[in-house]
Design a protein around this motif. Structure first.
Motif, PDB file in Angstrom:
ATOM      1  N   UNK A 379      71.689  70.018  51.976  1.00  0.00           N
ATOM      2  CA  UNK A 379      71.497  71.004  50.798  1.00  0.00           C
ATOM      3  C   UNK A 379      70.478  70.650  50.095  1.00  0.00           C
ATOM      4  N   UNK A 380      69.334  71.197  49.719  1.00  0.00           N
ATOM      5  CA  UNK A 380      68.282  70.722  48.601  1.00  0.00           C
ATOM      6  C   UNK A 380      68.648  71.812  47.628  1.00  0.00           C
ATOM      7  N   UNK A 381      69.102  71.474  46.546  1.00  0.00           N
ATOM      8  CA  UNK A 381      69.534  72.424  45.254  1.00  0.00           C
ATOM      9  C   UNK A 381      68.172  72.286  44.165  1.00  0.00           C
ATOM     10  N   UNK A 423      76.291  63.091  46.691  1.00  0.00           N
ATOM     11  CA  UNK A 423      75.354  63.962  45.745  1.00  0.00           C
ATOM     12  C   UNK A 423      74.489  62.939  45.258  1.00  0.00           C
ATOM     13  N   UNK A 424      73.130  63.250  45.284  1.00  0.00           N
ATOM     14  CA  UNK A 424      71.888  62.438  44.879  1.00  0.00           C
ATOM     15  C   UNK A 424      70.879  63.343  44.312  1.00  0.00           C
ATOM     16  N   UNK A 425      70.097  63.107  43.234  1.00  0.00           N
ATOM     17  CA  UNK A 425      68.868  63.640  42.704  1.00  0.00           C
ATOM     18  C   UNK A 425      67.741  62.954  43.672  1.00  0.00           C
ATOM     19  N   UNK A 426      66.801  63.942  43.942  1.00  0.00           N
ATOM     20  CA  UNK A 426      65.749  63.322  44.583  1.00  0.00           C
ATOM     21  C   UNK A 426      64.713  62.422  43.725  1.00  0.00           C
ATOM     22  N   UNK A 427      63.900  61.517  44.279  1.00  0.00           N
ATOM     23  CA  UNK A 427      63.392  60.473  43.589  1.00  0.00           C
ATOM     24  C   UNK A 427      61.902  60.942  43.513  1.00  0.00           C
ATOM     25  N   UNK A 431      65.254  68.163  42.617  1.00  0.00           N
ATOM     26  CA  UNK A 431      66.115  68.500  43.380  1.00  0.00           C
ATOM     27  C   UNK A 431      67.230  67.916  43.307  1.00  0.00           C
ATOM     28  N   UNK A 432      68.450  68.513  43.380  1.00  0.00           N
ATOM     29  CA  UNK A 432      69.734  67.701  43.772  1.00  0.00           C
ATOM     30  C   UNK A 432      70.064  67.708  45.403  1.00  0.00           C
ATOM     31  N   UNK A 433      70.030  66.812  45.937  1.00  0.00           N
ATOM     32  CA  UNK A 433      70.360  66.660  47.225  1.00  0.00           C
ATOM     33  C   UNK A 433      71.878  66.661  47.724  1.00  0.00           C
ATOM     34  N   UNK A 434      72.222  67.326  48.564  1.00  0.00           N
ATOM     35  CA  UNK A 434      73.745  66.934  48.862  1.00  0.00           C
ATOM     36  C   UNK A 434      73.595  66.911  50.328  1.00  0.00           C
ATOM     37  N   UNK A 435      74.184  65.430  50.890  1.00  0.00           N
ATOM     38  CA  UNK A 435      74.113  65.313  52.350  1.00  0.00           C
ATOM     39  C   UNK A 435      75.534  65.055  52.849  1.00  0.00           C
ATOM     40  N   UNK A 436      75.650  65.517  54.016  1.00  0.00           N
ATOM     41  CA  UNK A 436      77.020  65.661  54.558  1.00  0.00           C
ATOM     42  C   UNK A 436      77.090  65.449  56.068  1.00  0.00           C
ATOM     43  N   UNK A 437      78.019  64.269  56.256  1.00  0.00           N
ATOM     44  CA  UNK A 437      78.192  64.144  57.935  1.00  0.00           C
ATOM     45  C   UNK A 437      79.632  64.355  58.391  1.00  0.00           C
ATOM     46  N   UNK A 447      82.190  71.750  53.782  1.00  0.00           N
ATOM     47  CA  UNK A 447      82.005  70.756  52.744  1.00  0.00           C
ATOM     48  C   UNK A 447      80.904  71.045  51.954  1.00  0.00           C
ATOM     49  N   UNK A 448      79.834  71.283  52.416  1.00  0.00           N
ATOM     50  CA  UNK A 448      78.497  71.548  51.741  1.00  0.00           C
ATOM     51  C   UNK A 448      78.718  72.777  50.981  1.00  0.00           C
ATOM     52  N   UNK A 449      79.121  73.764  51.362  1.00  0.00           N
ATOM     53  CA  UNK A 449      79.568  75.089  50.527  1.00  0.00           C
ATOM     54  C   UNK A 449      80.443  74.979  49.369  1.00  0.00           C
ATOM     55  N   UNK A 450      81.589  73.991  49.465  1.00  0.00           N
ATOM     56  CA  UNK A 450      82.424  73.710  48.499  1.00  0.00           C
ATOM     57  C   UNK A 450      81.675  72.673  47.535  1.00  0.00           C
ATOM     58  N   UNK A 451      80.840  71.847  47.791  1.00  0.00           N
ATOM     59  CA  UNK A 451      80.081  71.007  47.201  1.00  0.00           C
ATOM     60  C   UNK A 451      79.077  71.708  46.419  1.00  0.00           C
ATOM     61  N   UNK A 452      78.520  72.878  47.051  1.00  0.00           N
ATOM     62  CA  UNK A 452      77.523  73.514  46.226  1.00  0.00           C
ATOM     63  C   UNK A 452      78.142  74.269  45.149  1.00  0.00           C
ATOM     64  N   UNK A 453      79.377  74.657  45.183  1.00  0.00           N
ATOM     65  CA  UNK A 453      80.186  75.226  44.198  1.00  0.00           C
ATOM     66  C   UNK A 453      80.479  74.409  43.116  1.00  0.00           C
ATOM     67  N   UNK A 454      80.693  73.185  43.289  1.00  0.00           N
ATOM     68  CA  UNK A 454      80.887  72.077  42.294  1.00  0.00           C
ATOM     69  C   UNK A 454      79.518  71.955  41.260  1.00  0.00           C
ATOM     70  N   UNK A 455      78.437  72.177  41.859  1.00  0.00           N
ATOM     71  CA  UNK A 455      77.147  71.993  41.354  1.00  0.00           C
ATOM     72  C   UNK A 455      77.089  73.066  40.317  1.00  0.00           C
TER      73      UNK A 455
END
Length: 455
Positions: A379-381, A423-427, A431-437, A447-455
């Motif tokens: 996800x790229x927020x 969770x990592x800001x783009x360089x 953008x805040x990037x959220x990666x998930x495997x 997981x991505x949906x719950x992670x987005x909720x945290x942001x």
């Protein structure tokens, strides 16, 4: 000089707002001063298909020439890996590539290349940044020459590829250049090498707006290609190159996206199968399948922060078989220490031709070999203001899974049993990037949906 900041790979900005002739001249002057201070004399300059990239490249070339440097300027859009190869081929002291890579069309940027034909090391970038605002001496003898490197680059590719195997490729190779600088380069090599391989091209005509998408090989940007590939049969597949053709993506017959982690794993196994050996280098956001495959093959695996410059540093130490990142930038032994979407596309075709198996089958075999199941998404927020990572230092269960450990090599990564989220800001962008495997696409989505909720 706060308006010019070098990120993960060079300096980028919105054209006419941040990326202006005035700011570009400052960067070119700082680079010229850096080369002068090092006693260097020759540099290569290239550009991609973005709006006015040719004009900006000409301006940078003139700045470098005024500083007494011999400048080799590309006469047309050029893939970044070809510019990097040109630096080595010419025996130049460095290079400037005018590109914003995979960023949206309104962006342009500058990538600095070292004399070894790869991303500038973090140390080199610091030295150039320290000279922002300084003017180089005007010296006589500088000139701008036409860069001619296509044939030499193709000859290099011939030494890295099994041409006999490629002659037996049993399907069609599609290439979607996304309107970027890679247009025509794969088909051009196939013609040059006299291969009977059928290449069908999409979006191969340069397009400053990239046909209405961001030139990044992700499913959301590949609607046309996914539709074109739907009726095809394996082992036919499509290779995709990004805006400056240093990254590679793929779409399988049936219209299924084949992601960068899967490409990395297949290339690793393929190079090992060709008898090549060495260390495996991956960035923090790359699949654990690569770690496990390295173990199975008896190869050392090293993890770096995100950014190909860190992989370049490892290539320069020697002994690297393959190095890659989540975004599809992969470098291989025997070539320049650089990502090359053109070469990697052809290596994927070679892997299919040598085994007689399609890419999907090759990756399924790797999953069986490693005992892992792979599903992935990102996800790229786009945020109005930066988010502090402090809130992610206190991990919490997600999708019913408990956090087993936390890593902070680059951003913050939570490890679960059979999954991870980063969770990592783009360089390069706000953008805040959220990666998930995880083991299934459904679990990744939860997981991505719950992670987005945290942001």
């Amino acid at each position: 000089m706060s308006d010019i900041r070098f990120g993960t790979d060079g300096w980028r900005g919105v054209i006419a707002r941040d990326f202006t002739f005035q700011n570009l001249i400052k960067v070119a002057e700082a680079y010229a001063k850096h080369l002068q201070d090092q006693g260097k004399a020759k540099v290569a300059v290239g550009y991609d298909t973005r709006f006015m990239a040719d004009r900006f490249a000409e301006e940078a070339a003139q700045v470098l020439a005024k500083a007494g440097l011999e400048v080799h300027l590309s006469p047309g859009p050029l893939p970044t890996p070809v510019l990097s190869f040109a630096v080595v081929h010419l025996g130049a002291d460095g290079g400037l590539m005018l590109t914003a890579s995979h960023n949206p069309p309104e962006y342009l940027g500058v990538k600095i290349k070292g004399p070894y034909g790869g991303s500038a090391t973090p140390e080199m970038v610091k030295e150039v940044e320290a000279r922002l605002g300084q003017k180089p001496e005007e010296r006589p003898g500088g000139r701008v020459l036409k860069l001619s490197v296509r044939e030499a680059y193709y000859e290099k590719l011939k030494t890295l590829l099994d041409l006999e195997a490629l002659k037996a490729f049993p399907g069609v190779l599609y290439h979607d250049a996304m309107g970027g600088a890679g247009g025509g380069w794969i088909a051009g090599f196939v013609r040059y090498a006299g291969l009977p391989l059928q290449v069908r091209e999409l979006h191969n005509v340069p397009h400053p707006l990239f046909y209405g998408v961001n030139p990044e090989p992700l499913p959301k940007n590949l609607g046309t290609l996914l539709a074109v590939m739907k009726p095809e049969e394996p082992p036919t597949f499509a290779a995709v190159t990004d805006g400056d053709a240093d990254r590679v993506g793929a779409v399988l017959a049936g219209g299924r996206f084949f992601n960068s982690h899967q490409i990395f794993a297949v290339l690793l196994k393929h190079l090992h199968g060709k008898g090549l050996r060495g260390r495996v280098v991956k960035t923090f956001s790359v699949s654990r399948v690569v770690d496990r495959l390295g173990e199975v093959l008896g190869l050392e695996v090293l993890t770096t922060p995100v950014g190909f410059k860190y992989i370049t540093e490892e290539f320069l130490k020697g002994g690297v078989l393959i190095g890659g990142e989540e975004s599809g930038g992969i470098g291989v032994a025997g070539h320049i220490p650089e990502r090359d979407g053109v070469l990697n596309s052809l290596l994927l075709a070679e892997a299919v031709a040598k085994t007689g198996k399609d890419l999907g089958t090759l990756f399924r075999e790797i999953e069986e070999e490693t005992g892992l199941r792979h599903a992935y998404d990102r996800l790229d927020l786009h945020l109005e203001r930066p988010v502090s990572l402090d809130r992610f230092r206190e991990p919490r269960p997600m999708a019913g899974l408990e956090v087993e450990r936390v890593e902070e090599l680059d951003g913050i990564k939570w490890h679960f049993k059979g999954a991870w989220v980063l969770f990592r800001p783009s360089g390069t962008e706000p953008v805040l990037r959220i990666y998930c495997e995880a083991e299934t696409p459904e679990l990744v989505a939860r997981i991505l949906e719950e992670a987005k909720g945290l942001v």
